[in-house]
Design an enzyme around this catalytic site. Sequence first.
Site, PDB file in Angstrom:
ATOM      1  N   GLU A   1     -23.695  15.265  45.764  1.00 25.39           N
ATOM      2  CA  GLU A   1     -24.766  15.061  46.767  1.00 25.39           C
ATOM      3  C   GLU A   1     -26.047  15.865  46.491  1.00 25.39           C
ATOM      4  O   GLU A   1     -27.087  15.437  46.980  1.00 25.39           O
ATOM      5  CB  GLU A   1     -24.224  15.344  48.185  1.00 25.39           C
ATOM      6  CG  GLU A   1     -23.751  16.727  48.441  1.00 25.39           C
ATOM      7  CD  GLU A   1     -22.327  16.949  47.986  1.00 25.39           C
ATOM      8  OE1 GLU A   1     -21.950  18.114  47.865  1.00 25.39           O
ATOM      9  OE2 GLU A   1     -21.612  15.980  47.711  1.00 25.39           O
TER      10      GLU A   1
ATOM     11  N   ASP B   1     -17.786  15.791  41.129  1.00 25.65           N
ATOM     12  CA  ASP B   1     -17.816  16.662  42.294  1.00 25.65           C
ATOM     13  C   ASP B   1     -19.257  17.065  42.601  1.00 25.65           C
ATOM     14  O   ASP B   1     -20.130  17.034  41.730  1.00 25.65           O
ATOM     15  CB  ASP B   1     -16.966  17.906  42.029  1.00 25.65           C
ATOM     16  CG  ASP B   1     -16.358  18.479  43.292  1.00 25.65           C
ATOM     17  OD1 ASP B   1     -16.916  18.230  44.378  1.00 25.65           O
ATOM     18  OD2 ASP B   1     -15.329  19.188  43.198  1.00 25.65           O
TER      19      ASP B   1
ATOM     20  N   ASP C   1     -14.713  17.991  51.262  1.00 23.04           N
ATOM     21  CA  ASP C   1     -13.780  19.105  51.453  1.00 23.04           C
ATOM     22  C   ASP C   1     -13.457  19.271  52.936  1.00 23.04           C
ATOM     23  O   ASP C   1     -13.884  20.226  53.597  1.00 23.04           O
ATOM     24  CB  ASP C   1     -14.389  20.395  50.900  1.00 23.04           C
ATOM     25  CG  ASP C   1     -14.640  20.318  49.404  1.00 23.04           C
ATOM     26  OD1 ASP C   1     -14.006  19.478  48.739  1.00 23.04           O
ATOM     27  OD2 ASP C   1     -15.460  21.096  48.895  1.00 23.04           O
TER      28      ASP C   1
END
Length: 821
Positions: free
Chosen positions: A402, A399, A472
């Site tokens: 980035e 998760d 998300d």
Amino acid sequence: MKPRILILSCLLLAGELFAQQYQKTAVGIKTKLQSMDVEIQFYSPSIVRILKSPEGVLFKKESLSVTKKPQETKLTIQQKGDVLSMKSEKLKVDVDFKSGKISYYTLAGVELLKETESGATFTDFDDVGSKTYSINQLFTLDKDEAIYGLGQQQRGKLSLRNTKINMIQDNKDDYVPFLVSTKGYGLFWDNYSPTTFEDKPRSTSLKSEVGDCIDYYFMVGGTIDGSIAGMRELTGQAPMFPLWTFGYWQSKERYKSQNELVGVVSKYRELGVPLDGIIQDWQYWGNNYLWNSMEFLNPEFPNPKKMVDDIHNMNAHLIISIWSSFGPQTKQFREMEPKGMLLNFGTWPQSGVESWPPNRDYPSGVQPYDPYNPEARDIYWRYLNKGLFSVGIDGWWMDSSEPDHLDFKPSDLDLKTYLGSFRKVRNAFPLMTVGGVSGHQRAASSDKRIFILTRSAFAGQQRYGANTWSGDVNSSWESFRNQIPAGLNFSMSAIPYWNTDIGGFFAGAYKKGWGDGTKNPSFQELYVRWLQFGAFTPMMRSHGTDVPREIYNFGKKGEPIYDAIAKTIDLRYSLLPYIYSAAWDVTNSQSTMMRALVMDFNDKKVVDISKEYLFGKSILVAPIVNAQYTPETIVKSNEQTGWDKNNEEKGAKDQTINFTQTKSTKVYLPEGTVWYDFWTNEKIKGGQEIEKTTTIDESPLYIKSGSIIPFGPKVQYATEKKWDILEIRIYPGANGEFTLYEDENDNYNYEKGAFSTIKMEWNDKSKTLNISKINGSFKGVLKNRTFNIVLVDKTNTAAGINNSKFNKTIEYSGKAKSVKL
């Protein structure tokens, strides 16, 4: 006599000047153009690299994405006037010494792409004390060509023409500076700093904040597939995923104990609904100060080894959330901080206590690590291996890869990394952190194929065994519609594995007046349609917050929504032989699983179709992306607002919805082929838009004529039954072929030749199916099997799966067979 000598001297001088305009190298040429040093390097007959820098300025560039080395390529070099032409076996490159532009052609002389005159610019830039440049390169595109790629964008559009995109990695936007054209070429801009792509009527530009040089690769592929193959040749091939990863995955934010986690798998087995993967989200480590400790410090997970064993004993697999950041009380943080391996900027979570809004009086102190540092990657794996891999976790949910960059300040990009400023390497963060885990795991063991689910990606990441999800995203129809072109552009960026949070991540709006939201018809309809889309993506994974996603929360067998969910999951499993064979086509032949229609059809109407695609090379998927039974709700949220749990107040319930009604939707079928309605077997000519009758449990699917599709047995998990009895459906109207692929399912022996293929060819004129002898072998290969062959027409009313009338049943023992139908 004197005039002759003068003329001869002038000719010699002119020849000398031309000769000095370029210098041959082992892989191309070096030259000077408009106060720039320029080098053209052939990496293969079809791939050429262009390097430009201000004249006399030395630099060193080692690509983070490119793994291929330039190879000596047979070139023909000729100069006519101011133009130097370089020809390989695949393309021609022209250098205009006068204008400074470089142009690219097919060998037949068709212009593919050209730079604009004086199109390269270098602007002095001080990058935290390092003298460098902001760089810009302009190209001229044909008015009618279409271009795609540049990673995943939530724009809701497929074509990149007349678009401006500011490329800096974000939660829901994954940028890959590679694009493909309908003219049959690809262009890779090898730069890792924030970059702006802009397409205008007169020029198309790529402008990066930091670059010691302009560095780009041009590749001619002939088709979009060929260009993608060139990019993978340049940056690495995609390995095989385990078979189980193509089954159904259940997840949510988050399972709060090991008993709850194991209980979900147990409930699926009790219901007889197929399941292969379960995912544990965050906070199994405890509080936020222990963020990403990679240990089960939460007392609700007292025996992780037993938890993993319990899941494995039910023939399911577990992947677990890991992050690119660490809390201040973790061992990793305490080891990395003194070595300068952390990046101090605002990231998730922002508070040390679990509450919303974040309590700024108790900052979390969480910081991302520096994945550009090889020692930091070693430390990361050491703790991951000891705390999680050692107990048998099957894969990684990386998760915030980035990573999350909240409360962004431009000065954050001044932070130092191992490779220079964060600005200089910003966009390659996911490549480095995912690559760090992948490389270490592969070095540690080849028994288990690497499987990484990651939120971000960069050029070359396909080589690391990673499947990227779209972040998300909101739980809304608008967001759902955006996912299709997002996934298609991502796939055309040469990274073939992609998926979404089925149902959308932030779903709190559907709880108002509806308890947990699962009985809200508005969410039920959206979830079912998203699930039907997810069944035709490379990973079928249900996930989100606020509203639970497990099937048993939506009712029980015999009820429309439950039955629609179960039917969709069953359909996914019946197609596993087709899907796994398509995955081999990705690995072996550089194919792409989610295919924009423009990749396969010469039909002007499909150039910008963003709501349909091919899954594999035979199945046209046309998801229903508008509400048919309930009002559409516009939901807006992001990483900050989406976590606001103030959504329990009473709300007005929707009117009673009858999900047993039939509805209709429009579908465009590309020209150049005949199509079959998967659900009815109706035969329809392509090149037209049709009105398709739909139900809640069926989303439009069409099969291209000439297709051969294998259907597997009904199972509870991917490897429950061998493929010894397969239904082989032939959709007549054109010749076709299909190669069935099998291997040991979850190790790297296939790289040593431990796999088998069976090629099937359909001759439409003679109505003959030719089945080749089995090619290759592996431990457990089937010696004998049964093929139930169906020649599809409307009399074989298949109702989708598992109840067709067989035209012929044959026994196959590995020898070539021909079957007349």
